[in-house]
Enzyme design. Structure first.
Site, short mmCIF file in Angstrom:
data_model
loop_
_atom_site.label_atom_id
_atom_site.label_comp_id
_atom_site.label_asym_id
_atom_site.label_seq_id
_atom_site.Cartn_x
_atom_site.Cartn_y
_atom_site.Cartn_z
N CYS A 1 -89.52 -56.37 -42.79
CA CYS A 1 -88.94 -56.56 -41.47
C CYS A 1 -88.16 -55.30 -41.08
O CYS A 1 -87.31 -54.84 -41.84
CB CYS A 1 -88.00 -57.77 -41.45
SG CYS A 1 -87.19 -57.97 -39.86
N THR B 1 -94.57 -54.75 -38.40
CA THR B 1 -94.43 -53.97 -37.17
C THR B 1 -93.91 -52.55 -37.44
O THR B 1 -93.35 -52.28 -38.50
CB THR B 1 -93.47 -54.67 -36.20
OG1 THR B 1 -92.24 -54.88 -36.90
CG2 THR B 1 -94.03 -56.00 -35.74
#
Lengths: 301, 258
Positions: free
Chosen positions: A127, A190
């Site tokens: 993350c 991401t």
């Protein structure tokens, strides 16, 4: 006969499409809906030891060919999340995503996920917008290996590690997962990103930094899977910007045994899993592939 | 899609309600909402109270974010994301007899629908102040209009549901469209099911992404932001969390009615 049946290590799924963590998976009922829409499996929201409200709004923004989010890992904590898991595991394969700051955290969380009926755990080592977690533990190969080793020693279900592309040593981190006994690698999470509103002369997201997802990151994800395929021999699950069957095939041919879809749910709804699988099936018939495994990594040959 | 737009006007509707208007060249439907943000506040979802080229949001000052928003003036800028969600389903040419029921700040999102097709309307509020500002518009655009206040300071003395029951002694409706506090919608849904009148209701939950990915606003298996916020009675029948529980900011289940 073509078959979409997919093997990831010892796990067998009806098809290779899996819901990515963080998308429509905060509640049991939403995971059930995605399973009913045809996903071969779903990954839960990333869950930690204690309740976490996440970052304040705004924590989401659509940008050209993608989205930037900094949700900040909101979740009710592993104990409360048991009720959501109970609802979802009855209806299909649920992989429990967990995040922690130390091997000990991950062990406690993985044991809980196993007791809830998860078919595997996915370690969120990637993350990009939660201080002290995710990327901050997932870019150190030594730390990654010790977390994977500790979790492997504690649970019987397969252990997947979700990795970040925000590093120049991705193959090394992949190796660390393999050396620690990890069963599969999920790539990519991401990419670190910022959006600024010129009129306000400041970043838009409350956390300033977020993670870029969606079509914009697909070529990066495919390259990451390509590199990992060269570096490790454990299965890889590809994720990043998949919207249609051709995107999914790129990941498979780069070396992924299965793939995850997230951001595409925004424009195409949970029905996207069925659409992509149908497209793959048609492609396989047309091009003479009989199984998903026939296509894994073929672009390297 | 998101844009930074200039506020045309920030109008005081009553002591705690403001309407911000802005020009925005996108197509929007009655019942859709936008995510509104300016530096110094958290981004919040607000239903559109105007959907033509000139659009508006009407909001009640209930906390620090709406307080901040209320301080903005014409010429200031706001970020708008959207328009999001499924609005009201309607056909401006059908012959359906429709009753709109708005409660408190829930009156404002019904205005675009009232302008788009013929309908009667119930304007309900706790006090006269909540209802009065909308009476001129109702006079102009609604076929018939009724008012109710909890304190009896204007119109029918009682709540919206009781007024609807009174009205339905004389009137027959094919459909009811409602927007307002969940407790009003909950009892209205029960009553309308009992008398077999189809209805649509605009629902609300804590929202983050606003466009169907994050799952923060789930009500049972529905995303309020993307599958709604407007749901019909058949959908609501399958949503036991409606009127009984909601999700906290961390996704935990909060039961408020057993």
């Amino acid at each position: 006969m073509t078959s979409l049946k997919t093997e990831v290590g010892d796990l067998v799924f009806d098809n290779p499409s899996i819901l990515a963590s963080g998308i429509m998976d905060e509640t049991g009922m939403s995971m059930v809906r995605v399973l009913e829409c045809g996903a071969g499996a779903v990954v839960s929201k990333s869950v930690g030891l204690a309740s976490n409200p996440g970052h304040a709004n705004p924590n989401f923004l659509e940008v050209t060919s993608g989205c930037i989010n900094a949700m900040g890992l909101p979740n009710p904590g592993i104990d409360a999340y048991g009720d959501e898991m109970k609802i979802a595991v009855d209806k299909g394969n649920v992989i429990g995503s967990i995040y922690g700051a130390s091997p000990k955290d991950f062990v406690i969380l993985a044991e809980k996920m196993q007791s809830y009926g998860a078919c595997a755990v996915e370690l969120n080592l990637s993350c990009p917008h939660a201080k002290g977690y995710g990327i901050e533990v997932g870019t150190d190969p030594k730390m990654v290996k010790s977390i994977v080793e500790a979790v492997k020693a504690a649970v019987d279900i397969p252990v997947w590690a979700k990795l970040t592309p925000n590093t120049h040593i991705l193959p090394e981190i992949g190796k660390a997962v393999e050396d620690g006994g990890g069963d599969a690698i999920v790539a990519i999470n991401t990419l670190k990103a910022i959006a600024i509103a010129p009129e306000f002369a400041r970043p838009i997201l409350s956390n300033k930094v977020g993670g870029l997802s969606g079509a914009a990151i697909k070529p990066i994800g495919v390259r990451a899977v390509w590199d990992l395929h060269n570096a490790v021999s454990i299965p890889i699950i590809g994720v990043g910007g998949i919207t249609n069957y051709r995107d999914a095939l790129e990941y498979i041919m780069a070396g992924a045994s299965a793939f995850q879809i997230g951001t595409a749910v925004m424009d195409h709804g949970p029905e996207v899993f069925n659409t992509v699988c149908k497209g793959i099936n048609k492609f396989m018939k047309r091009y003479g592939y009989r199984s998903i495994s026939d296509m894994v990594g073929v672009a390297h040959e | 899609m998101s844009e930074i737009l200039m506020i045309k006007d920030c109008k005081k509707i009553n002591s705690n309600t403001r309407r911000i208007t802005f020009e925005w060249d996108v197509e929007a439907k009655p019942g859709q909402f936008v995510m509104v943000w300016a530096p110094g506040m958290e981004e919040i979802p607000l239903s559109l109270s105007g959907v033509k080229h000139e659009k508006s949001v009407t909001f009640k000052i209930i906390g620090p974010d709406t307080e901040k928003l209320a301080q903005l003036n014409s010429g200031d800028r706001i970020q708008i994301r959207g328009p999001y969600g499924r609005g009201y389903t309607y056909d401006q040419n059908d012959k359906k007899n429709i009753l709109l029921v708005g409660g408190g700040i829930g009156i404002a999102p019904l205005i675009p629908l009232m302008k788009a097709r013929s309908a009667d309307i119930v304007l309900a509020g706790r006090t006269a102040e909540e209802v009065e500002p909308y009476i001129p518009t109702a006079k102009n655009f609604a076929m018939k209009h009724w008012e109710s206040t909890d304190d009896g300071s204007l119109g029918f003395h009682g709540n919206a549901v009781d007024l609807v029951k009174e009205i339905m002694k004389d009137e027959r409706y094919d459909e009811v469209v409602a927007c307002g506090p969940e407790i009003m919608l909950y009892f209205l849904h029960q009553y309308l099911n009992k008398v077999h009148v189809e209805h649509q209701m605009s629902l609300e939950r804590h929202m983050k992404c606003g466009c169907g990915v994050c799952g923060a606003c789930m009500m049972d298996d529905k995303r309020v932001c993307k599958d709604g916020p407007v749901f019909n009675n058949y959908e609501i029948d399958l949503m036991p969390e409606f009127g009984t529980s909601k999700r906290g900011i961390d996704g935990s289940l909060i039961v408020f009615r057993k």
